[in-house]
Write a protein that holds these residues in place. Structure first.
Motif, PDB file in Angstrom:
ATOM      1  N   GLY A 194       0.614  -1.351   0.064  1.00 31.62           N
ATOM      2  CA  GLY A 194       0.227  -0.661  -0.215  1.00 31.62           C
ATOM      3  C   GLY A 194       0.658   1.340   0.299  1.00 31.62           C
ATOM      4  N   LEU A 195       0.532   2.472  -0.557  1.00 33.78           N
ATOM      5  CA  LEU A 195       1.377   3.793  -1.208  1.00 33.78           C
ATOM      6  C   LEU A 195       0.170   4.149   0.065  1.00 33.78           C
ATOM      7  CD1 LEU A 195       1.377   3.836  -4.393  1.00 33.78           C
ATOM      8  CD2 LEU A 195       3.100   2.960  -3.233  1.00 33.78           C
ATOM      9  N   HIS A 196       1.900   5.859   0.909  1.00 34.67           N
ATOM     10  CA  HIS A 196       0.444   6.824   1.184  1.00 34.67           C
ATOM     11  C   HIS A 196       0.866   7.841   0.383  1.00 34.67           C
ATOM     12  CE1 HIS A 196       1.987   4.818   5.705  1.00 34.67           C
ATOM     13  NE2 HIS A 196       2.420   4.578   4.412  1.00 34.67           N
ATOM     14  N   ASP A 197      -0.573   8.685  -0.093  1.00 29.44           N
ATOM     15  CA  ASP A 197      -1.128   9.607  -0.210  1.00 29.44           C
ATOM     16  C   ASP A 197       0.415  11.236  -0.087  1.00 29.44           C
ATOM     17  OD1 ASP A 197      -1.847  11.352  -2.950  1.00 29.44           O
ATOM     18  OD2 ASP A 197      -4.330  10.923  -1.828  1.00 29.44           O
ATOM     19  N   GLU A 198       1.262  11.295  -0.745  1.00 28.01           N
ATOM     20  CA  GLU A 198       1.452  13.046  -0.578  1.00 28.01           C
ATOM     21  C   GLU A 198       0.969  13.435  -1.361  1.00 28.01           C
ATOM     22  OE1 GLU A 198       4.729  13.072   1.902  1.00 28.01           O
ATOM     23  OE2 GLU A 198       4.393  10.338   2.179  1.00 28.01           O
ATOM     24  N   GLU A 199       1.600  14.770  -1.581  1.00 23.58           N
ATOM     25  CA  GLU A 199       0.767  16.124  -2.077  1.00 23.58           C
ATOM     26  C   GLU A 199       0.943  15.734  -3.311  1.00 23.58           C
ATOM     27  OE1 GLU A 199       1.866  20.825  -2.450  1.00 23.58           O
ATOM     28  OE2 GLU A 199       1.662  19.977  -0.540  1.00 23.58           O
ATOM     29  N   ASP A 200       2.076  15.786  -4.081  1.00 26.11           N
ATOM     30  CA  ASP A 200       2.046  15.136  -5.457  1.00 26.11           C
ATOM     31  C   ASP A 200       2.625  13.781  -5.865  1.00 26.11           C
ATOM     32  OD1 ASP A 200       4.941  15.969  -4.913  1.00 26.11           O
ATOM     33  OD2 ASP A 200       4.830  17.084  -6.287  1.00 26.11           O
ATOM     34  N   HIS A 201       2.563  13.163  -5.166  1.00 29.16           N
ATOM     35  CA  HIS A 201       2.915  11.801  -5.252  1.00 29.16           C
ATOM     36  C   HIS A 201       2.571  10.475  -4.408  1.00 29.16           C
ATOM     37  CE1 HIS A 201       5.687  13.464  -3.224  1.00 29.16           C
ATOM     38  NE2 HIS A 201       6.501  12.564  -2.543  1.00 29.16           N
ATOM     39  N   TYR A 202       2.913   9.433  -4.065  1.00 32.46           N
ATOM     40  CA  TYR A 202       2.741   8.135  -3.504  1.00 32.46           C
ATOM     41  C   TYR A 202       4.128   7.726  -2.851  1.00 32.46           C
ATOM     42  CZ  TYR A 202      -2.254   8.171  -5.281  1.00 32.46           C
ATOM     43  OH  TYR A 202      -3.028   8.983  -5.251  1.00 32.46           O
ATOM     44  N   PHE A 203       4.405   7.470  -1.656  1.00 28.87           N
ATOM     45  CA  PHE A 203       5.269   6.914  -1.020  1.00 28.87           C
ATOM     46  C   PHE A 203       5.042   5.536  -0.900  1.00 28.87           C
ATOM     47  CE2 PHE A 203       8.588   5.973   2.435  1.00 28.87           C
ATOM     48  CZ  PHE A 203       9.419   6.857   1.412  1.00 28.87           C
ATOM     49  N   CYS A 204       6.369   4.506  -1.150  1.00 25.10           N
ATOM     50  CA  CYS A 204       5.855   3.181  -0.866  1.00 25.10           C
ATOM     51  C   CYS A 204       7.377   3.328   0.384  1.00 25.10           C
ATOM     52  CB  CYS A 204       6.316   2.361  -2.007  1.00 25.10           C
ATOM     53  SG  CYS A 204       7.445   0.680  -1.181  1.00 25.10           S
ATOM     54  N   ASP A 205       6.669   2.178   1.446  1.00 28.76           N
ATOM     55  CA  ASP A 205       7.492   2.148   2.521  1.00 28.76           C
ATOM     56  C   ASP A 205       8.661   1.292   2.483  1.00 28.76           C
ATOM     57  OD1 ASP A 205       6.489   4.348   4.459  1.00 28.76           O
ATOM     58  OD2 ASP A 205       5.150   3.100   5.090  1.00 28.76           O
ATOM     59  N   PHE A 206       8.016   0.469   1.671  1.00 25.51           N
ATOM     60  CA  PHE A 206       8.682  -1.142   1.511  1.00 25.51           C
ATOM     61  C   PHE A 206      10.130  -0.793   0.750  1.00 25.51           C
ATOM     62  CE2 PHE A 206      10.341  -5.481  -0.248  1.00 25.51           C
ATOM     63  CZ  PHE A 206      10.249  -5.963   0.986  1.00 25.51           C
ATOM     64  N   CYS A 207       9.766  -0.046  -0.469  1.00 22.49           N
ATOM     65  CA  CYS A 207      10.645   0.605  -1.281  1.00 22.49           C
ATOM     66  C   CYS A 207      11.605   1.253  -1.040  1.00 22.49           C
ATOM     67  CB  CYS A 207       9.891   0.440  -3.125  1.00 22.49           C
ATOM     68  SG  CYS A 207       9.346  -0.636  -3.678  1.00 22.49           S
ATOM     69  N   VAL A 208      11.077   2.313  -0.378  1.00 18.55           N
ATOM     70  CA  VAL A 208      12.024   3.593   0.627  1.00 18.55           C
ATOM     71  C   VAL A 208      11.748   3.708  -0.941  1.00 18.55           C
ATOM     72  CG1 VAL A 208      13.322   4.661   1.332  1.00 18.55           C
ATOM     73  CG2 VAL A 208      12.919   2.082   2.727  1.00 18.55           C
ATOM     74  N   MET A 209      10.569   4.674  -1.551  1.00 23.79           N
ATOM     75  CA  MET A 209      10.750   5.643  -2.745  1.00 23.79           C
ATOM     76  C   MET A 209       9.746   6.376  -2.908  1.00 23.79           C
ATOM     77  SD  MET A 209      11.138   2.740  -6.087  1.00 23.79           S
ATOM     78  CE  MET A 209      10.778   3.349  -7.283  1.00 23.79           C
ATOM     79  N   ASP A 210       9.333   7.349  -3.238  1.00 26.92           N
ATOM     80  CA  ASP A 210       8.604   8.159  -4.341  1.00 26.92           C
ATOM     81  C   ASP A 210       7.802   7.050  -5.418  1.00 26.92           C
ATOM     82  OD1 ASP A 210       8.808   9.865  -2.689  1.00 26.92           O
ATOM     83  OD2 ASP A 210       9.804  11.051  -3.757  1.00 26.92           O
ATOM     84  N   ILE A 211       6.826   7.484  -5.696  1.00 25.71           N
ATOM     85  CA  ILE A 211       6.005   6.308  -6.516  1.00 25.71           C
ATOM     86  C   ILE A 211       4.822   7.270  -7.648  1.00 25.71           C
ATOM     87  CG2 ILE A 211       4.823   4.744  -7.265  1.00 25.71           C
ATOM     88  CD1 ILE A 211       7.233   3.892  -6.503  1.00 25.71           C
ATOM     89  N   SER A 212       4.938   7.793  -8.486  1.00 27.87           N
ATOM     90  CA  SER A 212       4.951   9.699  -9.775  1.00 27.87           C
ATOM     91  C   SER A 212       2.855   8.655  -9.330  1.00 27.87           C
ATOM     92  CB  SER A 212       5.105   9.465 -10.949  1.00 27.87           C
ATOM     93  OG  SER A 212       4.545   8.226 -11.710  1.00 27.87           O
ATOM     94  N   LYS A 213       2.084   9.717  -9.822  1.00 22.48           N
ATOM     95  CA  LYS A 213       0.838   9.193  -9.652  1.00 22.48           C
ATOM     96  C   LYS A 213       0.040   8.810 -10.687  1.00 22.48           C
ATOM     97  CE  LYS A 213      -1.128  12.842  -5.849  1.00 22.48           C
ATOM     98  NZ  LYS A 213      -1.295  12.199  -4.612  1.00 22.48           N
ATOM     99  N   ASP A 214       1.584   8.572 -12.352  1.00 23.74           N
ATOM    100  CA  ASP A 214       0.756   8.038 -12.665  1.00 23.74           C
ATOM    101  C   ASP A 214       1.066   6.336 -12.989  1.00 23.74           C
ATOM    102  OD1 ASP A 214       3.083   8.553 -13.399  1.00 23.74           O
ATOM    103  OD2 ASP A 214       3.096   8.845 -15.567  1.00 23.74           O
ATOM    104  N   GLN A 215       1.663   5.985 -11.742  1.00 25.58           N
ATOM    105  CA  GLN A 215       2.838   5.193 -12.063  1.00 25.58           C
ATOM    106  C   GLN A 215       2.167   3.872 -11.064  1.00 25.58           C
ATOM    107  OE1 GLN A 215       6.995   6.208 -10.797  1.00 25.58           O
ATOM    108  NE2 GLN A 215       7.446   4.539 -12.975  1.00 25.58           N
ATOM    109  N   ALA A 216       1.318   4.438  -9.741  1.00 26.52           N
ATOM    110  CA  ALA A 216       0.421   3.515  -9.079  1.00 26.52           C
ATOM    111  C   ALA A 216      -0.723   3.037  -9.733  1.00 26.52           C
ATOM    112  CB  ALA A 216       0.154   4.747  -7.819  1.00 26.52           C
ATOM    113  N   GLN A 217      -0.649   1.769  -8.980  1.00 23.32           N
ATOM    114  CA  GLN A 217      -1.574   0.616  -9.296  1.00 23.32           C
ATOM    115  C   GLN A 217      -2.858   0.826  -8.161  1.00 23.32           C
ATOM    116  OE1 GLN A 217      -1.084  -0.773 -12.270  1.00 23.32           O
ATOM    117  NE2 GLN A 217       0.381   1.153 -12.230  1.00 23.32           N
TER     118      GLN A 217
END
Length: 163
Positions: A11-34
Motif C-alpha cells: 500500500g502507498l502513502h498519499d503525499e502532496e503530488d506523489h505516493y510513497f512506498c515504505d517497503f521500497c523507500v521511494m516516491d511513486i508518481s501518481k501515474d505509476q501507482a496501481q
C-alpha cells in the motif's frame, strides 16, 4: 483497496503530488501507482519509420518492445543503403556520381547512428543487443510479455492478516 506500489505491491502513502512506498523507500508518481497489487503496465507505442528521427531522450521513453520494433525498422532501411553505397562508390566516375555517392553515404551514416542509439538503449535495458530480429525472436519476446507471471497481480502480505 487503495493505490499500491507497482514494484512490490505494498500500500502507498498519499503525499502532496506523489505516493510513497515504505517497503521500497521511494516516491511513486501518481501515474505509476496501481490498484490491487497490479504490476507495472508497460504501454507500447506504435512505431513508424519517422520515429527514427526522434531525439535520444524521446526514444528513451519508448517501451523496450517498441524500441525492438524500431531497431528492426532501422536495420531494414540500412541494409539496402549499404548495398547502394558500395555500388555508388564503385561507379564513381564524375562529379555527379561523386555527389550521389556522398548523398548515399550521408544517409547511411545517419541511419547507422540512429541504429546505434537504439542498440545502446536496448543494451542498457537488456544487457545485450539483439542480434537478429527474426519473426521467431519477436514471437518469443511477445509471448514472454504476455505470460501469466508477467501480468499477474502481486499478493500483499500484511502482518496479522491471512491471505
Amino acid at each position: 483497496m487503495g493505490y499500491t506500489c507497482p514494484y512490490c505491491g505494498s500500500g502507498l502513502h498519499d503525499e502532496e503530488d506523489h505516493y510513497f512506498c515504505d517497503f521500497c523507500v521511494m516516491d511513486i508518481s501518481k501515474d505509476q501507482a496501481q490498484m490491487g497489487g497490479h504490476r507495472i503496465h508497460e504501454t507500447h507505442q506504435k512505431v513508424d519509420p519517422s520515429d527514427l528521427k526522434k531525439t535520444t531522450p524521446e526514444l528513451m521513453t519508448y517501451s523496450t518492445w517498441s524500441l525492438i520494433l524500431l531497431l528492426k525498422e532501422a536495420r531494414k532501411i540500412r541494409t539496402p543503403l549499404y548495398k547502394d553505397l558500395a555500388i555508388a562508390r564503385s561507379k564513381s566516375r564524375g562529379k555527379r556520381d561523386k555527389e550521389k555517392a556522398d548523398y548515399i553515404a550521408a544517409e547511411y551514416h545517419e541511419i547507422t547512428k540512429r541504429m546505434y542509439i537504439l542498440e545502446n538503449i536496448l543494451k542498457k535495458r537488456l544487457s545485450y543487443v539483439p542480434d537478429q530480429l527474426t519473426d521467431s525472436f519477436l514471437s518469443k519476446y511477445e509471448k514472454q510479455m504476455n505470460n501469466k507471471k508477467t501480468n499477474a497481480p502481486m499478493q500483499n502480505y500484511e502482518p496479522g492478516r491471512e491471505n
